[in-house]
Design a protein around this motif. Structure first.
Motif, PDB file in Angstrom:
ATOM      1  N   ILE A  83       0.852  -1.183   0.000  1.00 28.70           N
ATOM      2  CA  ILE A  83       0.000   0.000   0.000  1.00 28.70           C
ATOM      3  C   ILE A  83       0.888   1.232   0.000  1.00 28.70           C
ATOM      4  O   ILE A  83       1.836   1.324   0.777  1.00 28.70           O
ATOM      5  N   ILE A  84       0.556   2.193  -0.859  1.00 31.84           N
ATOM      6  CA  ILE A  84       1.267   3.471  -0.902  1.00 31.84           C
ATOM      7  C   ILE A  84       0.420   4.493  -0.152  1.00 31.84           C
ATOM      8  O   ILE A  84      -0.761   4.666  -0.448  1.00 31.84           O
ATOM      9  N   SER A  85       1.017   5.155   0.827  1.00 32.76           N
ATOM     10  CA  SER A  85       0.339   6.202   1.591  1.00 32.76           C
ATOM     11  C   SER A  85       1.011   7.535   1.335  1.00 32.76           C
ATOM     12  O   SER A  85       2.236   7.609   1.219  1.00 32.76           O
ATOM     13  N   GLU A  86       0.208   8.580   1.273  1.00 33.78           N
ATOM     14  CA  GLU A  86       0.742   9.917   1.043  1.00 33.78           C
ATOM     15  C   GLU A  86       1.531  10.421   2.251  1.00 33.78           C
ATOM     16  O   GLU A  86       2.532  11.107   2.096  1.00 33.78           O
ATOM     17  N   THR A  87       1.036  10.088   3.455  1.00 34.06           N
ATOM     18  CA  THR A  87       1.664  10.581   4.689  1.00 34.06           C
ATOM     19  C   THR A  87       1.756   9.445   5.710  1.00 34.06           C
ATOM     20  O   THR A  87       1.106   8.407   5.575  1.00 34.06           O
ATOM     21  N   LYS A  88       2.543   9.677   6.756  1.00 32.70           N
ATOM     22  CA  LYS A  88       2.631   8.710   7.859  1.00 32.70           C
ATOM     23  C   LYS A  88       1.266   8.549   8.525  1.00 32.70           C
ATOM     24  O   LYS A  88       0.877   7.454   8.901  1.00 32.70           O
ATOM     25  N   TYR A  89       0.549   9.657   8.642  1.00 28.08           N
ATOM     26  CA  TYR A  89      -0.789   9.619   9.241  1.00 28.08           C
ATOM     27  C   TYR A  89      -1.697   8.683   8.447  1.00 28.08           C
ATOM     28  O   TYR A  89      -2.423   7.881   9.024  1.00 28.08           O
ATOM     29  N   ASP A  90      -1.647   8.773   7.117  1.00 24.06           N
ATOM     30  CA  ASP A  90      -2.462   7.902   6.269  1.00 24.06           C
ATOM     31  C   ASP A  90      -2.068   6.435   6.463  1.00 24.06           C
ATOM     32  O   ASP A  90      -2.922   5.556   6.512  1.00 24.06           O
ATOM     33  N   MET A  91      -0.765   6.170   6.568  1.00 28.30           N
ATOM     34  CA  MET A  91      -0.294   4.805   6.757  1.00 28.30           C
ATOM     35  C   MET A  91      -0.787   4.249   8.080  1.00 28.30           C
ATOM     36  O   MET A  91      -1.308   3.131   8.155  1.00 28.30           O
ATOM     37  N   VAL A  92      -0.687   5.046   9.150  1.00 31.10           N
ATOM     38  CA  VAL A  92      -1.138   4.597  10.465  1.00 31.10           C
ATOM     39  C   VAL A  92      -2.651   4.394  10.473  1.00 31.10           C
ATOM     40  O   VAL A  92      -3.156   3.434  11.060  1.00 31.10           O
ATOM     41  N   SER A  93      -3.370   5.260   9.797  1.00 34.11           N
ATOM     42  CA  SER A  93      -4.820   5.132   9.707  1.00 34.11           C
ATOM     43  C   SER A  93      -5.194   3.804   9.034  1.00 34.11           C
ATOM     44  O   SER A  93      -6.107   3.103   9.489  1.00 34.11           O
ATOM     45  N   THR A  94      -4.496   3.463   7.972  1.00 37.70           N
ATOM     46  CA  THR A  94      -4.736   2.185   7.291  1.00 37.70           C
ATOM     47  C   THR A  94      -4.412   1.035   8.237  1.00 37.70           C
ATOM     48  O   THR A  94      -5.189   0.086   8.376  1.00 37.70           O
TER      49      THR A  94
END
Length: 130
Positions: free
Chosen positions: A26-37
């Motif tokens: 999965i590619i996330s734009e930000t660390k926040y997006d990655m943690v949310s996923t």
């Protein structure tokens, strides 16, 4: 367009084409997006998952999935590539969960029986039972 991972609660997560259950990229734009996923990959949300390709065709249906581990790398463009390593629960893990649920239910039932016994004893002492 990307493939999709669809969780039990119908959350859709875009995944890289060619991902597999054991290497969900999965590619996330930000660390926040990655943690949310990452936070959305709960036991409840992984009870039943589907994977759809870019055309919306189901290419996988899985039950009782577990997040085993994850690895994240910050790419040169600042986006985060995360590999979530998922797997199906083993028979032992499934049995352990069922036993925990049975034991929990038995504790509730034992408490109710004890309360009922105390109430009946109280009535008998007061002469309420004939």
């Amino acid at each position: 367009m990307k493939d999709k991972l669809i969780l039990s609660n119908n959350t859709e997560i875009k995944i890289e084409s060619g991902s597999s259950l054991s290497d969900m990229k999965i590619i996330s734009e930000t660390k926040y997006d990655m943690v949310s996923t990452w936070e959305s990959l709960t036991e409840e949300n992984l009870k039943h998952i589907k994977i759809q390709n870019e055309d919306g065709i189901a290419i996988g249906n899985y039950d009782n999935i577990l997040l085993d581990s994850e690895t994240s790398t910050i790419q040169s463009d600042g986006k985060i590539l995360t590999s979530f390593h998922l797997r199906e629960k083993t028979e032992v893990e499934l049995l352990r969960k069922r036993i925990e649920q049975l034991e929990s239910g038995q504790e509730v039932q034992d408490g109710a029986i004890s309360d009922l016994g105390a109430a009946v004893s109280g009535l008998a002492e007061e002469g309420g039972l004939v």
